[in-house]
Design a protein around this motif. Sequence first.
Motif, mmCIF file in Angstrom:
data_model
loop_
_atom_site.group_PDB
_atom_site.id
_atom_site.type_symbol
_atom_site.label_atom_id
_atom_site.label_comp_id
_atom_site.label_asym_id
_atom_site.label_seq_id
_atom_site.Cartn_x
_atom_site.Cartn_y
_atom_site.Cartn_z
ATOM 1 N N LYS A 29 8.127 12.653 2.681
ATOM 2 C CA LYS A 29 7.652 11.866 1.543
ATOM 3 C C LYS A 29 6.474 11.005 1.974
ATOM 4 O O LYS A 29 6.464 10.465 3.075
ATOM 5 C CB LYS A 29 8.769 10.960 1.006
ATOM 6 C CG LYS A 29 9.993 11.710 0.510
ATOM 7 C CD LYS A 29 11.062 10.732 0.030
ATOM 8 C CE LYS A 29 12.315 11.474 -0.446
ATOM 9 N NZ LYS A 29 13.366 10.516 -0.879
ATOM 10 N N MET A 30 5.475 10.894 1.081
ATOM 11 C CA MET A 30 4.302 10.104 1.417
ATOM 12 C C MET A 30 4.664 8.648 1.672
ATOM 13 O O MET A 30 4.077 8.000 2.551
ATOM 14 C CB MET A 30 3.231 10.191 0.324
ATOM 15 C CG MET A 30 1.993 9.369 0.669
ATOM 16 S SD MET A 30 0.639 9.455 -0.515
ATOM 17 C CE MET A 30 -0.054 11.050 -0.086
ATOM 18 N N TYR A 31 5.626 8.114 0.927
ATOM 19 C CA TYR A 31 6.031 6.712 1.124
ATOM 20 C C TYR A 31 6.514 6.517 2.557
ATOM 21 O O TYR A 31 6.153 5.543 3.223
ATOM 22 C CB TYR A 31 7.132 6.346 0.134
ATOM 23 C CG TYR A 31 7.591 4.905 0.253
ATOM 24 C CD1 TYR A 31 6.790 3.861 -0.218
ATOM 25 C CD2 TYR A 31 8.812 4.577 0.831
ATOM 26 C CE1 TYR A 31 7.201 2.537 -0.117
ATOM 27 C CE2 TYR A 31 9.237 3.261 0.943
ATOM 28 C CZ TYR A 31 8.425 2.255 0.466
ATOM 29 O OH TYR A 31 8.840 0.944 0.582
ATOM 30 N N ILE A 83 4.612 4.130 5.452
ATOM 31 C CA ILE A 83 5.337 3.045 6.117
ATOM 32 C C ILE A 83 5.228 3.210 7.633
ATOM 33 O O ILE A 83 4.929 2.251 8.365
ATOM 34 C CB ILE A 83 6.821 3.020 5.698
ATOM 35 C CG1 ILE A 83 6.979 2.552 4.240
ATOM 36 C CG2 ILE A 83 7.629 2.119 6.640
ATOM 37 C CD1 ILE A 83 6.722 1.073 4.027
ATOM 38 N N CYS A 84 5.458 4.428 8.118
ATOM 39 C CA CYS A 84 5.371 4.683 9.558
ATOM 40 C C CYS A 84 3.960 4.432 10.077
ATOM 41 O O CYS A 84 3.784 3.810 11.138
ATOM 42 C CB CYS A 84 5.799 6.116 9.862
ATOM 43 S SG CYS A 84 7.563 6.429 9.627
ATOM 44 N N MET A 117 12.684 -0.686 9.163
ATOM 45 C CA MET A 117 12.282 0.234 8.094
ATOM 46 C C MET A 117 12.017 1.629 8.657
ATOM 47 O O MET A 117 12.392 2.644 8.054
ATOM 48 C CB MET A 117 11.046 -0.306 7.378
ATOM 49 C CG MET A 117 11.284 -1.579 6.595
ATOM 50 S SD MET A 117 9.903 -2.069 5.529
ATOM 51 C CE MET A 117 8.584 -2.270 6.724
ATOM 52 N N VAL A 118 11.364 1.695 9.812
ATOM 53 C CA VAL A 118 11.074 2.991 10.423
ATOM 54 C C VAL A 118 12.369 3.676 10.856
ATOM 55 O O VAL A 118 12.528 4.894 10.682
ATOM 56 C CB VAL A 118 10.123 2.808 11.623
ATOM 57 C CG1 VAL A 118 9.942 4.137 12.346
ATOM 58 C CG2 VAL A 118 8.773 2.278 11.164
ATOM 59 N N LEU A 119 13.310 2.926 11.416
ATOM 60 C CA LEU A 119 14.613 3.488 11.774
ATOM 61 C C LEU A 119 15.334 4.024 10.544
ATOM 62 O O LEU A 119 16.003 5.068 10.601
ATOM 63 C CB LEU A 119 15.471 2.418 12.460
ATOM 64 C CG LEU A 119 15.090 2.058 13.897
ATOM 65 C CD1 LEU A 119 15.829 0.793 14.337
ATOM 66 C CD2 LEU A 119 15.412 3.208 14.843
ATOM 67 N N LEU A 141 0.822 -1.207 0.000
ATOM 68 C CA LEU A 141 0.000 0.000 0.000
ATOM 69 C C LEU A 141 0.859 1.261 0.000
ATOM 70 O O LEU A 141 0.526 2.237 -0.670
ATOM 71 C CB LEU A 141 -0.924 -0.002 1.216
ATOM 72 C CG LEU A 141 -2.073 -1.016 1.198
ATOM 73 C CD1 LEU A 141 -2.906 -0.902 2.469
ATOM 74 C CD2 LEU A 141 -2.958 -0.818 -0.028
ATOM 75 N N ALA A 142 1.967 1.246 0.735
ATOM 76 C CA ALA A 142 2.851 2.411 0.761
ATOM 77 C C ALA A 142 3.391 2.695 -0.629
ATOM 78 O O ALA A 142 3.444 3.856 -1.069
ATOM 79 C CB ALA A 142 3.988 2.189 1.745
#
Length: 397
Positions: free
Chosen positions: A325-327, A331-332, A380-382, A136-137
């Motif tokens: 960025k929207m991506y 993700i977050c 991924m968040v890091l 979805l991201a």
Amino acid sequence: MWRKFQKSKIQYLDYWLLMPYIILCAIGALMVYSASSDLMSINGLKPDAYFTKQLIYIAIGFILLLFTFFLRLSVLRSSKLLMWSTIVVFLALLYLFGLSHFRPSAAVNGATAWIPIGPFTIQPSEFAKLLIVLYLASMLSRKEKDLEEKFWDNVKLFLQPVGLVAAILVLVFLQPDLGGASILGMVTLVMFFGTGIPFKYGAIAISGIAAVVTSALTILGHFNLSNNISSYKLNRLLAFLHPFKLENMGGSQLVNSYYAINNGGWFGLGLGNSIQKRGYLPEPYTDFILSIITEEIGVLGALVILGLLSVMIIRIFMLGIHATKMYHTLICYGVGTIIFVQTFFNVGGLLGILPITGVTLPFISYGGSSMLVLATGLGMVLNISAQEKRLAHQRLH
């Protein structure tokens, strides 16, 4: 340029996420041992069997976290990677669907959700959560400009991602895994509305879902509470409504959870001194590990754990809100929603606020698939946090 950034990336490490993760994993491993060792000994097995496996899961999870932290995020947006990941997850879920129909004896606690691989098992629905976040991201961020137009003029843009998510959600629900399906649904809603869809449409959707769930629980509450109910999942749902009346038909978990929390009080009975873990509370090292934690180290100890999870969740959502960025934002939002909803379902279940759904407590409960997926998502968040910090640093200099 990228190699130089990778070498200096460690200076952008977000310790507000890393430290709670390390502390939670350490507490989780200790409590998995405490909650499982007595049962293992009673059954003639090694007392540290689950503890050893949990340490392995934590170690592999930490490697995955580091890998995704240093990975170029564009790799995760690769259409080939997403395609093959989708195929693997679909095949695994279809296999479980077939298994539930042709080998009902393979069900564990009323659900066919695990695939055994040697001494370990994997739970495809956990990996489906990560797949949906990545898919979805990538899909929605690529259509960011189109989404800025009027919502109803671009509703067709949502058909493809909704179709894929709906198919996965149905397969997870049919296992049956109500908790997993609910988490997938919430992740999807949050990520869609994270694109900027008008709030009123989100409010309408959420109100509709809440009305349906409330109506269903009300209807079930008027069912005849007889011993003729054979469905394991229905028993658990009815036991949520009437735990003491149905203690012998699925309510014993919730009743013993209450006993454990009551025994612990504010300061607990002491590490290793839980009574309910000794055969009263089934599988105390998974869904109900927080009940054992409360019994042994008290309500204050449980609040410390929930506080660490809250710090992590709030930090992830704040990173998403401020991302450039929207991506990165999506993700977050996706990872943050997984951790929040799992925590909410787990705590709500052991307190009797929500039906028991079999959802584990993030980074604490025993479970390999959950640990690996959550660690990968946190990595991924890091990664995103480091990139955002670097961009902010560049703007200042």
